[in-house]
Design an enzyme around this catalytic site. Structure first.
Site, PDB file in Angstrom:
ATOM      1  N   ASN A  90      95.437  34.746   6.372  1.00  0.00           N
ATOM      2  CA  ASN A  90      94.371  33.979   6.542  1.00  0.00           C
ATOM      3  C   ASN A  90      93.689  34.081   7.605  1.00  0.00           C
ATOM      4  O   ASN A  90      92.187  34.330   8.158  1.00  0.00           O
ATOM      5  CB  ASN A  90      93.704  32.489   6.668  1.00  0.00           C
ATOM      6  CG  ASN A  90      93.243  31.159   7.378  1.00  0.00           C
ATOM      7  OD1 ASN A  90      92.541  31.283   6.267  1.00  0.00           O
ATOM      8  ND2 ASN A  90      93.612  30.552   8.097  1.00  0.00           N
ATOM      9  N   TYR A 157      81.004  42.139   7.962  1.00  0.00           N
ATOM     10  CA  TYR A 157      81.745  40.323   7.980  1.00  0.00           C
ATOM     11  C   TYR A 157      81.516  41.128   5.807  1.00  0.00           C
ATOM     12  O   TYR A 157      82.816  40.766   5.437  1.00  0.00           O
ATOM     13  CB  TYR A 157      81.194  39.358   8.665  1.00  0.00           C
ATOM     14  CG  TYR A 157      82.494  37.836   7.257  1.00  0.00           C
ATOM     15  CD1 TYR A 157      83.343  37.406   8.080  1.00  0.00           C
ATOM     16  CD2 TYR A 157      81.798  37.099   6.573  1.00  0.00           C
ATOM     17  CE1 TYR A 157      84.246  36.956   7.980  1.00  0.00           C
ATOM     18  CE2 TYR A 157      82.653  36.301   5.917  1.00  0.00           C
ATOM     19  CZ  TYR A 157      83.868  36.079   6.623  1.00  0.00           C
ATOM     20  OH  TYR A 157      84.697  35.000   6.448  1.00  0.00           O
ATOM     21  N   LYS A 161      85.269  41.015   4.550  1.00  0.00           N
ATOM     22  CA  LYS A 161      86.094  40.224   3.083  1.00  0.00           C
ATOM     23  C   LYS A 161      85.568  41.028   1.770  1.00  0.00           C
ATOM     24  O   LYS A 161      86.676  40.596   0.255  1.00  0.00           O
ATOM     25  CB  LYS A 161      85.002  39.631   2.858  1.00  0.00           C
ATOM     26  CG  LYS A 161      84.965  38.238   4.138  1.00  0.00           C
ATOM     27  CD  LYS A 161      86.925  38.100   3.982  1.00  0.00           C
ATOM     28  CE  LYS A 161      86.883  37.136   5.293  1.00  0.00           C
ATOM     29  NZ  LYS A 161      88.423  36.355   5.898  1.00  0.00           N
ATOM     30  N   THR A 192      84.661  24.468  10.068  1.00  0.00           N
ATOM     31  CA  THR A 192      85.831  24.637  11.055  1.00  0.00           C
ATOM     32  C   THR A 192      84.749  25.046  12.205  1.00  0.00           C
ATOM     33  O   THR A 192      83.670  25.531  12.229  1.00  0.00           O
ATOM     34  CB  THR A 192      86.736  25.875  10.414  1.00  0.00           C
ATOM     35  OG1 THR A 192      85.792  26.917  10.410  1.00  0.00           O
ATOM     36  CG2 THR A 192      86.921  25.744   8.343  1.00  0.00           C
TER      37      THR A 192
HETATM   38  P1  NAP Z   1      88.776  29.464  13.055  1.00  0.00           P
HETATM   39  O1  NAP Z   1      88.642  27.961  12.803  1.00  0.00           O
HETATM   40  O2  NAP Z   1      88.060  30.180  13.820  1.00  0.00           O
HETATM   41  O3  NAP Z   1      90.125  29.738  12.089  1.00  0.00           O
HETATM   42  C1  NAP Z   1      90.162  31.676  12.574  1.00  0.00           C
HETATM   43  C2  NAP Z   1      91.742  31.523  12.701  1.00  0.00           C
HETATM   44  O4  NAP Z   1      91.879  33.387  12.656  1.00  0.00           O
HETATM   45  C3  NAP Z   1      92.410  31.246  13.849  1.00  0.00           C
HETATM   46  O5  NAP Z   1      93.420  30.736  13.513  1.00  0.00           O
HETATM   47  C4  NAP Z   1      92.082  32.167  15.453  1.00  0.00           C
HETATM   48  O6  NAP Z   1      93.460  32.092  15.968  1.00  0.00           O
HETATM   49  C5  NAP Z   1      92.558  33.663  14.181  1.00  0.00           C
HETATM   50  N1  NAP Z   1      92.320  34.690  14.381  1.00  0.00           N
HETATM   51  C6  NAP Z   1      91.932  35.095  14.474  1.00  0.00           C
HETATM   52  N2  NAP Z   1      91.319  36.322  14.736  1.00  0.00           N
HETATM   53  C7  NAP Z   1      92.738  36.978  15.079  1.00  0.00           C
HETATM   54  C8  NAP Z   1      93.748  37.938  15.444  1.00  0.00           C
HETATM   55  N3  NAP Z   1      93.017  39.004  16.364  1.00  0.00           N
HETATM   56  N4  NAP Z   1      95.292  37.697  14.749  1.00  0.00           N
HETATM   57  C9  NAP Z   1      95.516  36.569  14.517  1.00  0.00           C
HETATM   58  N5  NAP Z   1      95.011  35.318  14.747  1.00  0.00           N
HETATM   59  C10 NAP Z   1      93.723  35.852  14.034  1.00  0.00           C
HETATM   60  O7  NAP Z   1      87.963  29.556  11.489  1.00  0.00           O
HETATM   61  P2  NAP Z   1      88.334  29.508   9.555  1.00  0.00           P
HETATM   62  O8  NAP Z   1      86.888  28.569   8.888  1.00  0.00           O
HETATM   63  O9  NAP Z   1      89.381  28.321   9.618  1.00  0.00           O
HETATM   64  O10 NAP Z   1      88.445  30.779   9.632  1.00  0.00           O
HETATM   65  C11 NAP Z   1      89.870  30.820   8.638  1.00  0.00           C
HETATM   66  C12 NAP Z   1      89.400  32.432   7.156  1.00  0.00           C
HETATM   67  O11 NAP Z   1      88.932  31.508   6.793  1.00  0.00           O
HETATM   68  C13 NAP Z   1      88.998  33.722   8.167  1.00  0.00           C
HETATM   69  O12 NAP Z   1      89.445  34.299   7.344  1.00  0.00           O
HETATM   70  C14 NAP Z   1      87.711  33.407   7.975  1.00  0.00           C
HETATM   71  O13 NAP Z   1      86.866  34.172   7.652  1.00  0.00           O
HETATM   72  C15 NAP Z   1      87.310  32.707   6.276  1.00  0.00           C
HETATM   73  N6  NAP Z   1      86.669  32.048   5.905  1.00  0.00           N
HETATM   74  C16 NAP Z   1      85.866  30.687   6.571  1.00  0.00           C
HETATM   75  C17 NAP Z   1      84.590  30.057   6.061  1.00  0.00           C
HETATM   76  C18 NAP Z   1      84.021  29.080   6.558  1.00  0.00           C
HETATM   77  O14 NAP Z   1      82.868  28.460   6.334  1.00  0.00           O
HETATM   78  N7  NAP Z   1      84.608  28.535   7.536  1.00  0.00           N
HETATM   79  C19 NAP Z   1      84.142  30.622   4.891  1.00  0.00           C
HETATM   80  C20 NAP Z   1      84.676  31.945   4.863  1.00  0.00           C
HETATM   81  C21 NAP Z   1      85.796  31.978   4.802  1.00  0.00           C
HETATM   82  P3  NAP Z   1      93.707  32.537  17.086  1.00  0.00           P
HETATM   83  O15 NAP Z   1      92.157  32.861  17.651  1.00  0.00           O
HETATM   84  O16 NAP Z   1      94.286  31.894  18.083  1.00  0.00           O
HETATM   85  O17 NAP Z   1      94.556  33.541  17.148  1.00  0.00           O
END
Ligand code: NAP
Length: 251
Positions: A90, A157, A161, A192
């Site tokens: 994720n 991005y 994806k 988030t």
């Molecule tokens: P978030 O709260 O910013 O979470 C992102 C997570 O990814 C954090 O735990 C971060 O942890 C981790 N991360 C980032 N870079 C990393 C790295 N190099 N190594 C290990 N961990 C890493 O955002 P979120 O919305 O929950 O996102 C989770 C996933 O959902 C992502 O893949 C995002 O693209 C996807 N997504 C989100 C949405 C939305 O609207 N929120 C929609 C579609 C898809 P650390 O910073 O501690 O490493």
């Protein structure tokens, strides 16, 4: 019903947002959870919430774009719990630059690809052999509605994806017969920390208006889909991308 009783589950990007909600949901479903990410304080908070929900597990600091980190993450999981049954790949980042393709930033493109695509590739690479040793498993990768349609201004991005869905389909073709199911979730806008950063540039009301359901999603709503895809209830589901998007992509 505890659908993941005694399973060993790994969550990358579990320090906040969708990953944290899913780690808690895995714990509630009976799994032991290994949570990963780069930030230790936030990782500790996720583990506190996992334990508060009646679960157990550990935090392992790892950067998904670094092969040695991912190898160590999977090895630590197996040496601690004896096997790996479930993985939620994720971890991801948004594009820092919102601009048409010709105005995009090369370094930001590399960063997004390294974390969102190479991170999922490396996770699959090290998780699958561990799951095969244990007789099978279930993997869910986080794509996005941006993996299903184009979106102006965030080309890197969107490309990253779409690539996650390609990796998901290929791994499902390769390993389903051996007992490892591989699927993806495609969330629309979910509340988030990532969305908080995104809405500094795009107003929340406008974003909400794009969703036919009339609201934004919650991390727990993605977690529920991931728990189901990881469970025996989804035993014939592999190679699929499930949009959890309030009808966003039905338009
Ligand atoms: P978030 O709260 O910013 O979470 C992102 C997570 O990814 C954090 O735990 C971060 O942890 C981790 N991360 C980032 N870079 C990393 C790295 N190099 N190594 C290990 N961990 C890493 O955002 P979120 O919305 O929950 O996102 C989770 C996933 O959902 C992502 O893949 C995002 O693209 C996807 N997504 C989100 C949405 C939305 O609207 N929120 C929609 C579609 C898809 P650390 O910073 O501690 O490493």
């Amino acid at each position: 019903m505890k659908t993941l009783q005694d399973k060993i589950a790994l969550v990358t990007g579990g320090t906040t947002g969708i990953g944290r909600a899913t780690a808690i949901a895995f714990a509630r479903a009976g799994a032991k959870v290994v949570v990963s990410g780069r930030r230790e304080k936030e990782g500790a908070e996720t583990m506190r919430l996992v334990k508060e929900a009646g679960g157990d597990g550990l935090f392992v600091k790892a950067d998904v774009s670094v092969a040695a980190d991912v190898e160590r993450l999977v090895a630590t999981t197996v040496s601690t719990y004896g096997r790996l049954d479930i993985a939620f790949n994720n971890a991801g980042v948004e594009s820092a630059v919102m601009a048409p393709t010709a105005d995009q930033d090369d370094d930001d493109f590399d960063k997004v690809m390294n974390i969102n695509v190479k991170g999922v590739y490396l996770s699959l690479k090290y998780e699958i052999p561990a799951m095969l040793k244990g007789g099978g498993g279930a993997i869910v990768n986080t794509s996005s509605v941006a993996g299903l349609i184009g979106m102006g201004g965030v080309g890197p991005y969107v490309a990253s994806k779409h690539a996650v869905i390609g990796l998901t389909k290929s791994a499902a073709l390769e390993y389903s017969k051996a007992g490892v199911r591989v699927n993806a979730v495609a969330p629309a806008a979910i509340e988030t920390p990532m969305l908080e950063r995104f809405t500094e540039a795009v107003p929340k009301d406008f974003l909400t208006s794009l969703h036919p359901i009339g609201r934004l999603g919650q991390p727990e709503e993605i977690a529920d889909a991931v728990v189901w895809l990881s469970s025996p209830q989804a035993s014939f589901v592999s190679g699929q991308t499930i949009a959890v998007d309030g009808a966003f992509t039905a338009q």
